[in-house]
Design an enzyme around this catalytic site. Structure first.
Site, mmCIF file in Angstrom:
data_model
loop_
_atom_site.group_PDB
_atom_site.id
_atom_site.type_symbol
_atom_site.label_atom_id
_atom_site.label_comp_id
_atom_site.label_asym_id
_atom_site.label_seq_id
_atom_site.Cartn_x
_atom_site.Cartn_y
_atom_site.Cartn_z
ATOM 1 C CB THR A 122 54.539 18.614 53.737
ATOM 2 O OG1 THR A 122 53.590 18.222 54.721
ATOM 3 C CG2 THR A 122 55.884 18.868 54.398
ATOM 4 N NE ARG A 238 46.276 16.543 62.174
ATOM 5 C CZ ARG A 238 46.343 17.867 62.234
ATOM 6 N NH1 ARG A 238 45.462 18.545 62.953
ATOM 7 N NH2 ARG A 238 47.289 18.524 61.577
ATOM 8 C CD GLN A 274 54.442 -8.735 90.375
ATOM 9 O OE1 GLN A 274 55.355 -8.311 91.079
ATOM 10 N NE2 GLN A 274 53.243 -8.972 90.855
ATOM 11 N N GLY A 334 63.870 -9.440 73.264
ATOM 12 C CA GLY A 334 65.321 -9.361 73.446
ATOM 13 C C GLY A 334 66.046 -9.384 72.112
ATOM 14 C CD GLU A 358 47.153 12.023 57.635
ATOM 15 O OE1 GLU A 358 46.094 12.393 58.139
ATOM 16 O OE2 GLU A 358 47.214 11.411 56.550
ATOM 17 N NE ARG A 370 47.036 27.424 67.877
ATOM 18 C CZ ARG A 370 47.308 27.731 66.603
ATOM 19 N NH1 ARG A 370 46.391 27.569 65.679
ATOM 20 N NH2 ARG A 370 48.497 28.184 66.268
HETATM 21 N N1 COS Z 1 38.890 22.906 60.071
HETATM 22 C C1 COS Z 1 38.486 24.008 59.398
HETATM 23 N N2 COS Z 1 39.144 25.197 59.446
HETATM 24 C C2 COS Z 1 40.248 25.239 60.183
HETATM 25 C C3 COS Z 1 40.726 24.154 60.913
HETATM 26 C C4 COS Z 1 39.995 22.948 60.843
HETATM 27 N N3 COS Z 1 40.393 21.864 61.509
HETATM 28 N N4 COS Z 1 41.856 24.498 61.553
HETATM 29 C C5 COS Z 1 42.082 25.786 61.259
HETATM 30 N N5 COS Z 1 41.111 26.236 60.437
HETATM 31 C C6 COS Z 1 40.949 27.593 59.897
HETATM 32 C C7 COS Z 1 40.910 28.609 61.047
HETATM 33 O O1 COS Z 1 39.601 28.741 61.533
HETATM 34 C C8 COS Z 1 41.449 29.848 60.378
HETATM 35 O O2 COS Z 1 40.411 30.442 59.651
HETATM 36 P P1 COS Z 1 39.968 31.987 59.957
HETATM 37 O O3 COS Z 1 41.222 32.787 59.770
HETATM 38 O O4 COS Z 1 38.906 32.256 58.944
HETATM 39 O O5 COS Z 1 39.487 31.982 61.361
HETATM 40 C C9 COS Z 1 42.455 29.324 59.384
HETATM 41 O O6 COS Z 1 42.112 27.954 59.150
HETATM 42 C C10 COS Z 1 43.866 29.383 59.912
HETATM 43 O O7 COS Z 1 43.901 28.674 61.126
HETATM 44 P P2 COS Z 1 45.018 28.884 62.217
HETATM 45 O O8 COS Z 1 45.159 30.358 62.482
HETATM 46 O O9 COS Z 1 44.714 28.017 63.364
HETATM 47 O O10 COS Z 1 46.337 28.395 61.438
HETATM 48 P P3 COS Z 1 47.809 28.253 61.923
HETATM 49 O O11 COS Z 1 48.684 28.789 60.862
HETATM 50 O O12 COS Z 1 47.974 28.767 63.306
HETATM 51 O O13 COS Z 1 48.017 26.645 61.886
HETATM 52 C C11 COS Z 1 48.122 24.436 62.770
HETATM 53 C C12 COS Z 1 47.361 25.778 62.698
HETATM 54 C C13 COS Z 1 49.464 24.577 63.406
HETATM 55 C C14 COS Z 1 47.215 23.539 63.605
HETATM 56 C C15 COS Z 1 48.246 23.853 61.332
HETATM 57 O O14 COS Z 1 49.175 24.592 60.555
HETATM 58 C C16 COS Z 1 48.657 22.421 61.317
HETATM 59 O O15 COS Z 1 47.837 21.538 61.524
HETATM 60 N N6 COS Z 1 49.954 22.141 61.056
HETATM 61 C C17 COS Z 1 50.430 20.798 60.829
HETATM 62 C C18 COS Z 1 50.368 20.508 59.375
HETATM 63 C C19 COS Z 1 50.186 19.062 59.106
HETATM 64 O O16 COS Z 1 49.392 18.379 59.734
HETATM 65 N N7 COS Z 1 50.928 18.586 58.131
HETATM 66 C C20 COS Z 1 50.845 17.230 57.740
HETATM 67 C C21 COS Z 1 50.615 17.188 56.293
HETATM 68 S S1 COS Z 1 50.005 15.667 55.767
HETATM 69 S S2 COS Z 1 51.418 14.390 56.128
#
Ligand code: COS
Length: 378
Positions: A122, A238, A274, A334, A358, A370
């Site tokens: 992040t 997760r 209840q 309470g 996460e 998705r």
């Molecule tokens: N495992 C392996 N590969 C993954 C994956 C997974 N779980 N999820 C996505 N990918 C891959 C995709 O297949 C894609 O690869 P290709 O382009 O080769 O097909 C690539 O990563 C990008 O994936 P995607 O297009 O789905 O990315 P987005 O930018 O749309 O993001 C989300 C997807 C929103 C799900 C992601 O950004 C996310 O999880 N965000 C939250 C972040 C988070 O959890 N932060 C907490 C930090 S720790 S406190």
């Protein structure tokens, strides 16, 4: 059903948390004090490297076992549970994506609990949209030069080994790489410790990289696969965060039940109304369904049938349940529930961030939707 080993893990951890954590839980929450000796003792008992293979100093158990342990530990301290959860995730990243040298160098001290692992994805402008991160890693003859900063890093400042996602290429997910960065490396420093609503024992800090040279041998796999490494690690993270939600909710229900049976108003125990029975029945039902989801997600992961949709469902359900159950438990107690005379107000504060870390629970829904759509597209 728990197996014999898991029953044994629970009984060991129950004893440990009641003797070593519980007596200081309230005071340490106020003082925001993390005790490294508690973490090391968890390590000595084998709880800080549960899923890491024995060859690299771990115990070689399953994710189902780890989730069982985290459920128990969270009944006394979400903060220590989350420290174990994230450090275990870091080990799983190194174990899965690291080469033999990286595994031998970093895993034993993480698995033994001598060191803590942290995960740095992040940034201030890249939260849910993690692929937009801006920290750069520029290749030079001596290695990669990291510049940028990471925020909200669990165990920031107490961890020794950080998995840092940084941009080596162009925009988007494909331009991201993952590096192992050690505490103490020149150009790597910590920002302020966050003052938070909950998780007070677990420090959260900013990481700052200013021309921080990281040798090429610290890169995981190759350039461009960092985002996939991070996402696949979060699939497991997760599930473990979900298990922390289950443990926290279970303890809150236990406190609420005991209080409801003892507390008398209108000449009978408040449990006899209840309205409260229905609340408690709903709490128990939500906890049980969360536990089953977490267990199933962990089981599929152990069987290498990793199901991203189920991992997100487990995190979503279990952490929303933790929030609801801790809130209702405070309500059942309470006025005293709102004071620190009972641990429930702390549990309620600790529950909130489980819905955020996460991947927020809105992001879990994005992942689930998705995957759902994908099932219809094919
Ligand atoms: N495992 C392996 N590969 C993954 C994956 C997974 N779980 N999820 C996505 N990918 C891959 C995709 O297949 C894609 O690869 P290709 O382009 O080769 O097909 C690539 O990563 C990008 O994936 P995607 O297009 O789905 O990315 P987005 O930018 O749309 O993001 C989300 C997807 C929103 C799900 C992601 O950004 C996310 O999880 N965000 C939250 C972040 C988070 O959890 N932060 C907490 C930090 S720790 S406190």
């Amino acid at each position: 059903m728990l197996n014999e080993l898991q029953t044994e893990l629970i009984s060991q951890l129950e004893k440990f948390r009641k003797e070593k954590i519980e007596p200081f839980a309230e005071a340490d929450d106020h003082a925001e004090k993390f005790r490294m000796d508690i973490f090391k003792q968890l390590g000595a008992l084998g709880f800080t490297g549960m899923t890491t293979p024995e060859d690299f100093g771990g115990v070689g158990l399953t994710y189902q076992d780890l989730c069982t342990a985290l459920i128990e530990l969270s009944k006394s301290s979400v903060s220590y549970a989350v420290t174990v959860s994230v450090s275990s995730m870091v080990q799983s990243i190194i174990n899965e994506y690291g080469n033999d040298e990286q595994k031998s160098k970093y895993l034993p001290e993480l698995a033994s609990g001598e060191a803590i692992g942290a995960f740095a994805l992040t940034e201030s402008s890249a939260g849910s949209d993690a692929a937009s991160l801006l920290t750069t890693a520029k290749k030079t003859a001596k290695g990669y030069i990291l510049n940028g900063s990471k925020i909200f890093i669990t165990s920031g400042g107490i961890a020794k080994t950080y998995i840092v996602m940084a941009r080596t290429g162009g925009e988007g997910a494909a331009g991201i790489s993952a590096f192992i960065v050690e505490d103490g490396r020149a150009g790597f420093s910590y920002g302020k410790k966050e003052r938070k609503m909950g998780w007070k024992v677990s420090p959260t800090r900013e990481l700052i990289f200013e021309n921080c040279l990281v040798p090429e041998e610290n890169m995981l796999r190759k350039e461009g696969v960092g985002f996939k490494i991070a996402m696949s690690a979060l699939d497991r993270g997760r599930i473990t965060i979900g298990s922390i939600g289950v443990g926290l909710a279970e303890r809150a229900l236990d406190e609420a039940m005991k209080y409801a049976l003892e507390r008398k108003q209108f000449k009978k125990s408040i449990f006899d109304f209840q309205a409260l029975q229905f609340m408690l029945a709903d709490m128990a039902t939500e906890i049980e369904s969360s536990r089953l989801l977490v267990r199933q997600a962990a089981k599929l992961f152990d069987e290498k049938r990793n199901d991203q949709k189920l991992a997100s469902m487990a995190k979503l359900k279990a952490t929303d349940t933790a929030m609801k159950v801790t809130t209702d438990a405070v309500q059942i107690l309470g006025g005293v529930g709102y004071t620190s005379e009972y641990p429930l107000e702390r549990f309620m504060r600790d529950a909130k961030v489980l819905q955020i870390v996460e991947g927020t629970n809105q992001i879990q829904r994005v992942v689930i939707a998705r995957k759902l759509k994908g099932e219809y597209d094919s």
